[in-house]
Design a protein around this motif. Structure first.
Motif, mmCIF file in Angstrom:
data_model
loop_
_atom_site.group_PDB
_atom_site.id
_atom_site.type_symbol
_atom_site.label_atom_id
_atom_site.label_comp_id
_atom_site.label_asym_id
_atom_site.label_seq_id
_atom_site.Cartn_x
_atom_site.Cartn_y
_atom_site.Cartn_z
ATOM 1 N N VAL A 107 51.378 35.384 40.941
ATOM 2 C CA VAL A 107 51.891 35.202 39.784
ATOM 3 C C VAL A 107 50.724 34.644 38.855
ATOM 4 C CG1 VAL A 107 53.771 34.410 38.468
ATOM 5 C CG2 VAL A 107 54.248 35.259 40.639
ATOM 6 N N LEU A 108 50.162 33.629 39.539
ATOM 7 C CA LEU A 108 48.999 32.915 38.700
ATOM 8 C C LEU A 108 47.921 33.788 38.564
ATOM 9 C CD1 LEU A 108 48.544 30.163 37.712
ATOM 10 C CD2 LEU A 108 47.365 29.329 39.706
ATOM 11 N N ALA A 109 47.687 34.792 39.520
ATOM 12 C CA ALA A 109 46.655 35.859 39.247
ATOM 13 C C ALA A 109 47.091 36.838 37.890
ATOM 14 C CB ALA A 109 46.284 36.636 40.465
ATOM 15 N N GLU A 110 48.167 37.192 37.948
ATOM 16 C CA GLU A 110 48.807 38.042 36.857
ATOM 17 C C GLU A 110 48.480 37.510 35.641
ATOM 18 O OE1 GLU A 110 52.703 38.920 37.793
ATOM 19 O OE2 GLU A 110 52.330 40.332 39.239
ATOM 20 N N LEU A 111 49.061 36.191 35.431
ATOM 21 C CA LEU A 111 48.879 35.257 34.246
ATOM 22 C C LEU A 111 47.466 35.262 33.694
ATOM 23 C CD1 LEU A 111 49.918 33.145 32.070
ATOM 24 C CD2 LEU A 111 49.574 31.558 33.816
ATOM 25 N N HIS A 112 46.491 34.788 34.751
ATOM 26 C CA HIS A 112 44.921 34.756 34.353
ATOM 27 C C HIS A 112 44.245 36.196 34.068
ATOM 28 C CE1 HIS A 112 43.318 30.651 35.458
ATOM 29 N NE2 HIS A 112 44.635 30.746 36.176
ATOM 30 N N ARG A 113 44.876 37.191 34.499
ATOM 31 C CA ARG A 113 44.501 38.335 34.048
ATOM 32 C C ARG A 113 44.870 38.812 32.558
ATOM 33 N NH1 ARG A 113 46.048 40.160 39.403
ATOM 34 N NH2 ARG A 113 44.185 40.570 40.708
ATOM 35 N N GLU A 114 46.200 38.493 32.574
ATOM 36 C CA GLU A 114 46.781 38.711 31.102
ATOM 37 C C GLU A 114 46.121 37.996 29.919
ATOM 38 O OE1 GLU A 114 50.962 37.840 31.148
ATOM 39 O OE2 GLU A 114 51.421 39.426 32.824
ATOM 40 N N GLU A 115 45.519 36.748 30.444
ATOM 41 C CA GLU A 115 44.876 35.821 29.551
ATOM 42 C C GLU A 115 43.496 36.185 29.319
ATOM 43 O OE1 GLU A 115 46.159 33.905 27.415
ATOM 44 O OE2 GLU A 115 48.274 33.744 28.218
ATOM 45 N N GLY A 116 43.046 37.325 29.873
ATOM 46 C CA GLY A 116 41.530 37.798 29.832
ATOM 47 C C GLY A 116 40.530 37.181 30.765
ATOM 48 N N VAL A 117 41.150 36.616 31.817
ATOM 49 C CA VAL A 117 40.100 36.095 33.034
ATOM 50 C C VAL A 117 39.774 37.189 33.784
ATOM 51 C CG1 VAL A 117 39.707 34.449 34.906
ATOM 52 C CG2 VAL A 117 41.097 33.596 32.625
ATOM 53 N N ARG A 118 38.544 37.363 34.236
ATOM 54 C CA ARG A 118 37.998 38.293 35.076
ATOM 55 C C ARG A 118 38.149 37.935 36.667
ATOM 56 N NH1 ARG A 118 35.095 42.450 32.109
ATOM 57 N NH2 ARG A 118 34.469 41.244 29.784
ATOM 58 N N LEU A 119 38.967 38.401 37.560
ATOM 59 C CA LEU A 119 39.183 37.755 38.588
ATOM 60 C C LEU A 119 38.379 38.538 39.736
ATOM 61 C CD1 LEU A 119 43.142 37.151 38.875
ATOM 62 C CD2 LEU A 119 40.908 35.623 38.439
ATOM 63 N N ARG A 120 37.329 38.083 40.311
ATOM 64 C CA ARG A 120 36.438 38.746 41.137
ATOM 65 C C ARG A 120 36.565 37.785 42.667
ATOM 66 N NH1 ARG A 120 33.094 42.874 39.885
ATOM 67 N NH2 ARG A 120 33.581 42.926 42.166
ATOM 68 N N LEU A 121 37.893 38.039 43.178
ATOM 69 C CA LEU A 121 38.311 37.140 44.527
ATOM 70 C C LEU A 121 38.214 38.173 45.640
ATOM 71 C CD1 LEU A 121 41.131 35.380 42.681
ATOM 72 C CD2 LEU A 121 38.681 34.641 42.761
ATOM 73 N N GLY A 122 38.143 37.413 46.665
ATOM 74 C CA GLY A 122 38.256 37.926 48.051
ATOM 75 C C GLY A 122 36.812 38.143 48.611
ATOM 76 N N ASN A 123 35.850 37.687 47.888
ATOM 77 C CA ASN A 123 34.545 37.868 48.358
ATOM 78 C C ASN A 123 33.783 36.513 48.243
ATOM 79 O OD1 ASN A 123 34.274 40.936 48.723
ATOM 80 N ND2 ASN A 123 34.907 40.964 46.656
ATOM 81 N N GLY A 124 32.986 36.182 49.343
ATOM 82 C CA GLY A 124 32.304 34.919 49.187
ATOM 83 C C GLY A 124 31.224 34.925 48.387
ATOM 84 N N VAL A 125 30.834 33.718 47.683
ATOM 85 C CA VAL A 125 29.580 33.449 46.996
ATOM 86 C C VAL A 125 28.582 33.330 47.923
ATOM 87 C CG1 VAL A 125 28.551 32.074 45.105
ATOM 88 C CG2 VAL A 125 30.893 33.150 44.694
ATOM 89 N N VAL A 126 27.130 33.894 47.938
ATOM 90 C CA VAL A 126 26.284 33.323 48.732
ATOM 91 C C VAL A 126 25.019 32.928 47.840
ATOM 92 C CG1 VAL A 126 26.896 35.546 50.350
ATOM 93 C CG2 VAL A 126 25.431 36.171 48.254
ATOM 94 N N GLY A 127 25.102 32.923 46.664
ATOM 95 C CA GLY A 127 23.704 32.293 46.017
ATOM 96 C C GLY A 127 23.960 32.470 44.571
ATOM 97 N N LEU A 128 23.008 32.008 43.764
ATOM 98 C CA LEU A 128 22.803 32.073 42.164
ATOM 99 C C LEU A 128 21.506 32.710 41.899
ATOM 100 C CD1 LEU A 128 24.027 28.382 41.130
ATOM 101 C CD2 LEU A 128 25.467 30.645 41.328
ATOM 102 N N ALA A 129 21.584 33.841 41.067
ATOM 103 C CA ALA A 129 20.228 34.318 40.415
ATOM 104 C C ALA A 129 19.691 33.531 39.298
ATOM 105 C CB ALA A 129 20.552 35.611 39.895
ATOM 106 N N SER A 130 18.686 33.645 39.308
ATOM 107 C CA SER A 130 17.962 32.729 38.193
ATOM 108 C C SER A 130 16.731 33.247 37.577
ATOM 109 C CB SER A 130 17.640 31.369 38.482
ATOM 110 O OG SER A 130 16.826 31.376 39.632
ATOM 111 N N GLU A 131 16.144 32.739 36.279
ATOM 112 C CA GLU A 131 14.860 33.466 35.802
ATOM 113 C C GLU A 131 14.347 32.210 35.083
ATOM 114 O OE1 GLU A 131 13.240 36.658 32.617
ATOM 115 O OE2 GLU A 131 15.405 37.102 33.785
ATOM 116 N N ASP A 132 13.117 31.661 35.410
ATOM 117 C CA ASP A 132 12.704 30.518 34.860
ATOM 118 C C ASP A 132 13.428 29.292 34.860
ATOM 119 O OD1 ASP A 132 10.404 32.213 34.168
ATOM 120 O OD2 ASP A 132 11.356 32.786 32.259
#
Length: 395
Positions: A192-217
Motif C-alpha cells: 500500500v505504501l508503494a502505491e502511495l509513493h507511485r501516486e505521488e510521483g516517486v519512481r520506485l526501482r526496487l527489488g535490485n541491489g545497488v552495486v556502486g555510484l557513477a561519477s564524473e570529475d
C-alpha cells in the motif's frame, strides 16, 4: 547514592538528555556530566528527515530543551568533543581533545552512525542523514538540484523520498526489497505504501541491489544497479541503515555485538549502562537480546536506567513503538511486525488507507499498525502485552 556521586552520560541526544533529566526528577543531587560529540545542544532526530529537511522548521525548533531549562538541570554539558576510549575498571572516558572524565556511574548513549557505500565517501553530491548538520547540508543541495536518487527503502529512505518529492524534485527510490519499508511492516502494508509513493510521483526501482555510484570529475552522476542499469542522479542520499557507535569501546572490555550488550537492567558492567540505539539488552519477556532504533525507546530506556542507578530494581521490558509520516500517511507501529506474520485488517478500510492491521504469529498478537488511525491502534496495544505471557510466540 550520595550527593558526592558522579554520573557521566556519554551522548547528548534524546537518550542522554533524558537520563540526566530523570536523575534530577528523582532527586539525584550528585554531579552529572553530559559529553556529546556534536557542538549543538541536544536536539530531536525524527524531524530531520521531515520538517527540517522540508524547511517547515527552523533548525532551532528541533532543540529538545531551551537553554534556561538545560541550565536548571545543574549538569555540565561538554559538547563538540568525541569519546575515544573507555577504561571500564576505573570508569574513565578519554575524549578526542585529550580530556579524561571519571565517574562513579557511566551511561553510554552514543547512538548509531549512518552506513555509507564504501569507496564513495568523498564523492560530491552524496549524502547521509543522521545529524542536524547532515540535514542542513542535504536541504541546501536539494534546493539546487532536480534529480535525486535515494538508496535504501527503509523508514528513513522512504521519508526522505517523500519529503524531496513534496519539494518538487524528480525522486527515485532504489533498494533490494520489493516495496518501501517491506522489512519493517511486511508485504501487505508495504504494498500500500508503494502505491502511495507511485501516486505521488516517486519512481520506485526496487527489488535490485545497488552495486556502486557513477561519477564524473568527483561529482556523482548516477546509481549503478545489480541489473547493469545506471539511474541518473544529480544528488544521492544513502539510507542503508546505521551501525552502533561503539568503535571507541573496542578496548574497553565490554561485550560489543551489534551494540553494547547488556543485562535486563541495561547494565553492561558494574557501574556502566547503555541506553538508546546503541544498547542491546536482554528483554526478559521475550527471552532474548534486542536492540531498538526509535525515539520512544530512547526516552523510555533512559528513564528505566536512571531509576536503576538510584536503586530501583526493574527490568526494561517495553512494547516497542515507532511512527513515520510520509505524504498524507501517518503510520503508528506497536510491538513487532515479523515479515512472515499473518496480517488481518481489524478496523477501518485498507482501500481507503485508514485502517488498523493486526500481526499474529502462531495465533499470538505480535504487533499492530495504524494507518491514519492512531487512537484505534493504541487501544489494541493491550493485545500485544497479553501475548508477552507466551514469549516464544513473539519473533
Amino acid at each position: 547514592m550520595t550527593a558526592s556521586d558522579r554520573v557521566l552520560v556519554v551522548g547528548a541526544s534524546a537518550s542522554g538528555l533524558t537520563t540526566a533529566e530523570a536523575l534530577r526528577r528523582k532527586r539525584f543531587a550528585g554531579r552529572i556530566t553530559v559529553l556529546g560529540d556534536e557542538p549543538h545542544a541536544p536536539y530531536d532526530r525524527p524531524p530531520l528527515s521531515k520538517q527540517i529537511l522540508a524547511g517547515d522548521w527552523a533548525p532551532d525548533r528541533a532543540v529538545l530543551r531551551a537553554q534556561d531549562v538545560l541550565s536548571a538541570l545543574d549538569a555540565e554539558f561538554v559538547l563538540g568533543d568525541r569519546a575515544v576510549a573507555l577504561d571500564a575498571a576505573s570508569r574513565t572516558v578519554r575524549t578526542e581533545s585529550g580530556q579524561e572524565l571519571q565517574a562513579d556511574t557511566i551511561v553510554i548513549a552514543t547512538g548509531v552512525r549512518a552506513r555509507t557505500l564504501p569507496g564513495h565517501e568523498d564523492l560530491a553530491g552524496v549524502h547521509v542523514l543522521r545529524t542536524l548538520d547532515h540535514a542542513l547540508a542535504l536541504r541546501k543541495d536539494l534546493l539546487s538540484c532536480r534529480r535525486l536518487v535515494v538508496v535504501g527503502e527503509g523508514v528513513l529512505g522512504s521519508e526522505i523520498a517523500a519529503t524531496a518529492r513534496k519539494l518538487g524534485l524528480d525522486v527515485t527510490l532504489a533498494g533490494p526489497l520489493a516495496a518501501p519499508m517491506a522489512m519493517q511492516v511486511g508485504p501487505l502494508v508495504s504494498g500500500v505504501l508503494a502505491e502511495l509513493h507511485r501516486e505521488e510521483g516517486v519512481r520506485l526501482r526496487l527489488g535490485n541491489g545497488v552495486v556502486g555510484l557513477a561519477s564524473e570529475d568527483g561529482q556523482v552522476t548516477g546509481v549503478e544497479l545489480s541489473t547493469g542499469e545506471t539511474l541518473p542522479a544529480e544528488l544521492v542520499v544513502v539510507a542503508i541503515g546505521a551501525s552502533p557507535a561503539t568503535e571507541w569501546l573496542a578496548d574497553s572490555g565490554l561485550t560489543i555485538d551489534n551494540g553494547v550488550v547488556c543485562d535486563a537492567r541495561c547494565r553492561a558492567a558494574e557501574g556502566i549502562y547503555a541506553v538508546g540505539d546503541v544498547a542491546r539488552w536482554h528483554h526478559e519477556r521475550l527471552g532474548r537480546l534486542i536492540r531498538l532504533e526509535n525515539r520512544t525507546n530512547a526516552t523510555e530506556q533512559a528513564m528505566t536506567v536512571a531509576a536503576t542507578i538510584l536503586g530501583q530494581d526493574q527490568p526494561y521490558t517495553p512494547v516497542p513503538y515507532f511512527w513515520t509520516d510520509q505524504f498524507d500517511a501517518k503510520l503508528q507501529v506497536h510491538g513487532f511486525l515479523p515479515t512472515d506474520a499473518e496480517v488481518d485488517i481489524v478496523e477501518g478500510d485498507l482501500a481507503a488507507r485508514r485502517f488498523v492491521a493486526r500481526y499474529r504469529v502462531g495465533g499470538a498478537v505480535t504487533g499492530v499498525l495504524g494507518w491514519n488511525m492512531p487512537k484505534q491502534a493504541r487501544m489494541r496495544r493491550q493485545e500485544i502485552v497479553d501475548a508477552f505471557q507466551a514469549p516464544a510466540s513473539i519473533h
